[in-house]
Design a protein around this motif. Sequence first.
Motif, PDB file in Angstrom:
ATOM      1  N   SER A   1     -25.149  14.850  51.814  1.00  0.00           N
ATOM      2  CA  SER A   1     -25.201  15.878  52.837  1.00  0.00           C
ATOM      3  C   SER A   1     -25.280  15.251  54.230  1.00  0.00           C
ATOM      4  O   SER A   1     -24.603  15.706  55.160  1.00  0.00           O
ATOM      5  N   ARG A   2     -26.088  14.223  54.382  1.00  0.00           N
ATOM      6  CA  ARG A   2     -26.192  13.543  55.674  1.00  0.00           C
ATOM      7  C   ARG A   2     -24.881  12.852  56.047  1.00  0.00           C
ATOM      8  O   ARG A   2     -24.476  12.867  57.214  1.00  0.00           O
ATOM      9  N   THR A   3     -24.225  12.242  55.092  1.00  0.00           N
ATOM     10  CA  THR A   3     -22.949  11.576  55.335  1.00  0.00           C
ATOM     11  C   THR A   3     -21.902  12.597  55.775  1.00  0.00           C
ATOM     12  O   THR A   3     -21.133  12.355  56.711  1.00  0.00           O
TER      13      THR A   3
ATOM     14  N   MET B   1     -22.451  15.529  57.204  1.00  0.00           N
ATOM     15  CA  MET B   1     -22.788  16.022  58.534  1.00  0.00           C
ATOM     16  C   MET B   1     -22.442  14.980  59.606  1.00  0.00           C
ATOM     17  O   MET B   1     -21.932  15.329  60.677  1.00  0.00           O
ATOM     18  N   ALA B   2     -22.683  13.709  59.331  1.00  0.00           N
ATOM     19  CA  ALA B   2     -22.365  12.650  60.287  1.00  0.00           C
ATOM     20  C   ALA B   2     -20.850  12.566  60.498  1.00  0.00           C
ATOM     21  O   ALA B   2     -20.380  12.421  61.637  1.00  0.00           O
ATOM     22  N   SER B   3     -20.089  12.662  59.424  1.00  0.00           N
ATOM     23  CA  SER B   3     -18.628  12.596  59.567  1.00  0.00           C
ATOM     24  C   SER B   3     -18.103  13.819  60.322  1.00  0.00           C
ATOM     25  O   SER B   3     -17.166  13.714  61.114  1.00  0.00           O
TER      26      SER B   3
ATOM     27  N   LEU C   1     -19.758  15.468  62.654  1.00  0.00           N
ATOM     28  CA  LEU C   1     -20.147  15.252  64.043  1.00  0.00           C
ATOM     29  C   LEU C   1     -19.199  14.269  64.729  1.00  0.00           C
ATOM     30  O   LEU C   1     -18.746  14.513  65.855  1.00  0.00           O
ATOM     31  N   VAL C   2     -18.856  13.181  64.054  1.00  0.00           N
ATOM     32  CA  VAL C   2     -17.934  12.195  64.618  1.00  0.00           C
ATOM     33  C   VAL C   2     -16.560  12.824  64.812  1.00  0.00           C
ATOM     34  O   VAL C   2     -15.906  12.631  65.841  1.00  0.00           O
ATOM     35  N   SER C   3     -16.101  13.618  63.861  1.00  0.00           N
ATOM     36  CA  SER C   3     -14.803  14.286  63.974  1.00  0.00           C
ATOM     37  C   SER C   3     -14.786  15.233  65.162  1.00  0.00           C
ATOM     38  O   SER C   3     -13.825  15.267  65.943  1.00  0.00           O
TER      39      SER C   3
END
Length: 106
Positions: free
Chosen positions: A5-7, A9-11, A13-15
Amino acid sequence: MALLSRTFMASMLVSFMLVQYFTEAADHQFEMMGVNEALSPQPPTIDCRVACEGRCKLSKRPHLCKRACGSCCHKCSCVPPGTSGNYESCPCYFNLKTPRQTRKCP
């Protein structure tokens, strides 16, 4: 499961940040293009009536000549100098054709 889930969300956000960056870069590029176009000189306007009077002053049918010349001038924004010929100075004027494929402009 929390790591996934964190991965995710991080991807996301970066996108989002990349999309935002490229959108702003494209907007800036279009603004710069608009500024350059605004600074470029406008093409000179031509008084078609005066230009066609000079072009048609020796014509045997001056009213017909002026009417044809006027419509060509409005389409091309130029009239060749002199009373005949000189078409190389205004190729648009030379290339306009009638429906019968004869030259339209005098």
